[in-house]
Design an enzyme around this catalytic site. Structure first.
Site, PDB file in Angstrom:
ATOM      1  CB  CYS A  49      20.006  37.014  81.700  1.00 29.28           C
ATOM      2  SG  CYS A  49      18.257  37.105  82.166  1.00 29.28           S
ATOM      3  CB  ALA A  60      17.744  37.978  86.026  1.00 26.24           C
ATOM      4  NE  ARG A  78      16.218  40.143  94.046  1.00 24.71           N
ATOM      5  CZ  ARG A  78      15.862  41.404  94.265  1.00 24.71           C
ATOM      6  NH1 ARG A  78      14.616  41.806  94.064  1.00 24.71           N
ATOM      7  NH2 ARG A  78      16.748  42.274  94.711  1.00 24.71           N
ATOM      8  CG  HIS A 132      21.735  45.438  89.009  1.00 24.83           C
ATOM      9  ND1 HIS A 132      22.907  44.864  89.458  1.00 24.83           N
ATOM     10  CD2 HIS A 132      20.755  44.550  89.282  1.00 24.83           C
ATOM     11  CE1 HIS A 132      22.632  43.686  89.982  1.00 24.83           C
ATOM     12  NE2 HIS A 132      21.349  43.470  89.892  1.00 24.83           N
TER      13      HIS A 132
HETATM   14 FE1  CFM Z   1      22.424  43.419  95.570  1.00 27.58          FE
HETATM   15 FE2  CFM Z   1      23.136  41.130  95.907  1.00 27.58          FE
HETATM   16 FE3  CFM Z   1      21.810  41.900  93.696  1.00 27.58          FE
HETATM   17 FE4  CFM Z   1      20.570  41.842  96.109  1.00 27.58          FE
HETATM   18 FE5  CFM Z   1      19.611  39.388  95.595  1.00 27.58          FE
HETATM   19 FE6  CFM Z   1      22.195  38.702  95.394  1.00 27.58          FE
HETATM   20 FE7  CFM Z   1      20.892  39.432  93.216  1.00 27.58          FE
HETATM   21 MO1  CFM Z   1      20.302  37.190  94.379  1.00 27.58          MO
HETATM   22  S1  CFM Z   1      22.187  42.230  97.385  1.00 27.58           S
HETATM   23  S2  CFM Z   1      20.515  43.277  94.533  1.00 27.58           S
HETATM   24  S3  CFM Z   1      18.752  40.941  96.838  1.00 27.58           S
HETATM   25  S4  CFM Z   1      23.799  42.287  94.309  1.00 27.58           S
HETATM   26  S5  CFM Z   1      20.647  37.839  96.532  1.00 27.58           S
HETATM   27  S6  CFM Z   1      24.086  39.305  96.458  1.00 27.58           S
HETATM   28  S7  CFM Z   1      22.288  37.883  93.441  1.00 27.58           S
HETATM   29  S8  CFM Z   1      18.906  38.829  93.679  1.00 27.58           S
HETATM   30  S9  CFM Z   1      21.252  40.984  91.768  1.00 27.58           S
END
Ligand code: CFM
Length: 533
Positions: free
Chosen positions: A54, A57, A88, A186
């Site tokens: 989500c 997250a 994480r 993000h």
């Molecule tokens: Fe970038 Fe990722 Fe992500 Fe990531 Fe991660 Fe991920 Fe993620 Mo899990 S590199 S920041 S450190 S998009 S592994 S493939 S899904 S937490 S939001």
């Protein structure tokens, strides 16, 4: 190729017409003779078992949470804080005389009465208590779903607390439902980091100063990358945000270059810093021996310094020689196997090179929440249609900072360099996949099973939600998010760790004891309803 088209049908034919129409846009077979386009960053169909997370997250768990000397208060019922507590594996080392709260989980623990009467007072008290007990450098407040639904004004509370306690208190309206996935989180986190932290502290960095963006130190990745960067002679001013402190991020605008590892989670900041402070950004990939070497060489080209290039070559030679024998050993064990990679928004791309270095071919790959540019490259950004969900996320209007903007090179030099190295450029996942391979966006449970039955991979790199389902089918699955308590996997030494883990995982005799359920039980078939009936 025809088999793979069949695979597409095998998946799609099982869906009701409406779902079929939707999912068809998210599944592609790579064909370099065609212009391919994939649907991404759209709502998951209700009822489908998706792997996505989500918005909360993406904001708290991914981008804000790894800053070590901030207390991160989750405003919401306890589950949201509990499930993001340490899972994480974004590690962080306490600086001399500094603080590190990564091992803690802070929450307002909202109860029914708070949902009915409002949780603002409780939030204020939580801030007060955190300051009294921990005296952190700064505080973040992240909102979970109910906070937005009942209308608690976290920004007003943050403002009051800032005025009272005199430390930075950042509030994020990142309610879980705010976007179609964690990707929205993000963006929300990037915006606030940009308005409230970056640019706040001026320093004089050393020679060859850089920031490492989109690297979160999962399993110690950043430590391994920085070890090599420091060995060559770079001054890494800050990482965003793995193993970072508030003040390091506040100094980011003093560096000469931003490196972008995970494009999906941080490209907003990379762009905004360039506009505001004049720092260019370059795409890197520190996963895999060749990719690591290439990224380091591109980095040396940026600074255009003979001594630096020579030192880069020296370090690459030394580091690759040290791991050569072991890599070769694992390659022999893994050779001629195939893999499926399905991870968040960048790793399904970044790990393909490393897999091929140990002889494993990626036959299908996809993302949970990447956008079209992560698949097709940044050139298509102007063509991406904004839907209601993406419009929900604020686009910051950033302007040149008259006092702190500094061009790092002339426009002419920049253009010349851009022809050689990936400045402001990312070509995306599709670009690197072989013809005939499968690309699949927002993969679901049913499609995972079908892919495994048809493609019979030896390795499935994915996440915790599907790991054990995959292994019950007799296929080794590695948790590509947390690395199953292992790591680091980045850089030269990390490559060996990954190769060792994959070889051990694939070749364990345990697989001979697994019988998939469909090999022992007759399948029961039935239909719930006929479309149009
Ligand atoms: Fe970038 Fe990722 Fe992500 Fe990531 Fe991660 Fe991920 Fe993620 Mo899990 S590199 S920041 S450190 S998009 S592994 S493939 S899904 S937490 S939001």
């Amino acid at each position: 190729m025809s088999d793979l088209n069949k695979l597409q049908d095998q998946i799609l034919d099982q869906y009701p017409a409406k779902v079929m129409k939707n999912r068809k846009e998210h599944i592609l077979i790579k064909d370099s003779s065609k212009e391919l386009s994939i649907a991404a960053n759209t709502r998951t169909i209700p009822g489908i078992i998706t792997n996505r997370g989500c918005c909360f997250a993406g904001c708290k768990g991914v981008v804000v949470g790894p800053i070590i000397d901030m207390v991160h208060i989750v405003h919401g019922p306890i589950g949201c804080a509990y499930y993001t507590w340490g899972t994480r594996r974004n590690k962080g080392k306490t600086r001399d005389g500094g603080k590190n709260f990564l091992a803690y989980s802070f929450s307002t623990d909202m109860q029914e009465s708070d949902i009915v009467f409002g949780g603002e007072k409780k939030l204020y008290k939580a801030i007060e208590e955190a300051i009294e007990l921990f005296n952190p450098r700064a505080i973040s407040i992240t909102a979970t779903c109910p906070v937005g639904l009942i209308g608690d004004d976290i920004h007003q509370i943050a403002k009051q607390a800032r005025e009272k306690f005199g430390i930075p208190i950042l509030s994020f309206s990142c309610e879980g439902y705010k976007g179609v996935s964690q990707s929205a989180g993000h963006h929300i986190a990037n915006n606030r980091l940009m308005t409230d932290i970056v640019g706040k502290k001026d320093i004089e960095p050393g020679k060859y100063s850089i920031n490492l963006l989109g690297e979160y130190n999962i399993g110690g990745d950043e430590w391994e990358i920085s070890r090599v960067l420091n060995k060559i002679g770079y001054d890494v001013v800050t990482t965003m945000t793995g193993n970072s402190t508030y003040d390091e991020i506040a100094s980011a605008h003093n560096s000469d270059l931003n490196l972008v590892q995970c494009h999906r989670s941080i490209n907003y900041i990379a762009d905004m810093i360039e506009t505001k402070y004049g720092i260019p950004w370059m795409k890197v990939n520190f996963i895999g021996v060749d990719a690591m070497g290439e990224s380091l060489r591109n980095l040396a080209k940026f600074f255009d310094d003979e001594a630096l290039s020579a030192r880069t070559e020296e370090v690459i030679a030394e580091e690759t020689a040290a791991i050569k024998e072991e890599m070769e050993k694992y390659r022999k064990l893994c050779e001629n196997k195939t893999a499926i990679l399905f991870v968040g928004g960048s790793r399904a791309h970044h790990y393909q090179g490393l897999l091929s270095e140990i002889g494993i071919d990626t036959v299908a790959a996809g993302y949970e929440f990447a956008h079209r540019d992560d698949y097709e490259g940044r050139d298509i950004i102007p063509d991406i249609k904004l839907d209601a969900d993406s419009r929900n996320i604020e686009e910051l209007k950033v302007e040149k900072d008259d006092k702190k903007f500094r061009l790092r090179m002339s426009q002419e030099q920049y253009e010349k360099l851009k022809a050689q190295i990936p400045l402001s450029e990312y070509k995306g996942l599709i670009h690197e996949m072989k013809d005939g391979s499968v690309l699949i966006d927002d993969l679901n449970h049913f499609e995972t099973e079908t892919l495994i039955k048809v493609l019979k991979p030896s390795f499935f790199g994915s996440g915790i939600k599907d790991k054990y389902i995959i292994q019950k089918m007799g296929v080794y699955s590695k948790q590509m998010h947390s690395y199953d308590y292992s790591g680091p996997y980045a850089g030269f030494r990390g490559a060996v760790n990954f190769a060792r883990d994959v070889a051990a995982g694939m070749l364990t005799p345990a697989w001979s004891f697994v019988k998939a359920p469909w090999n022992t039980q007759p399948a029961i078939k039935g239909k719930v309803f006929e479309e149009g009936a």
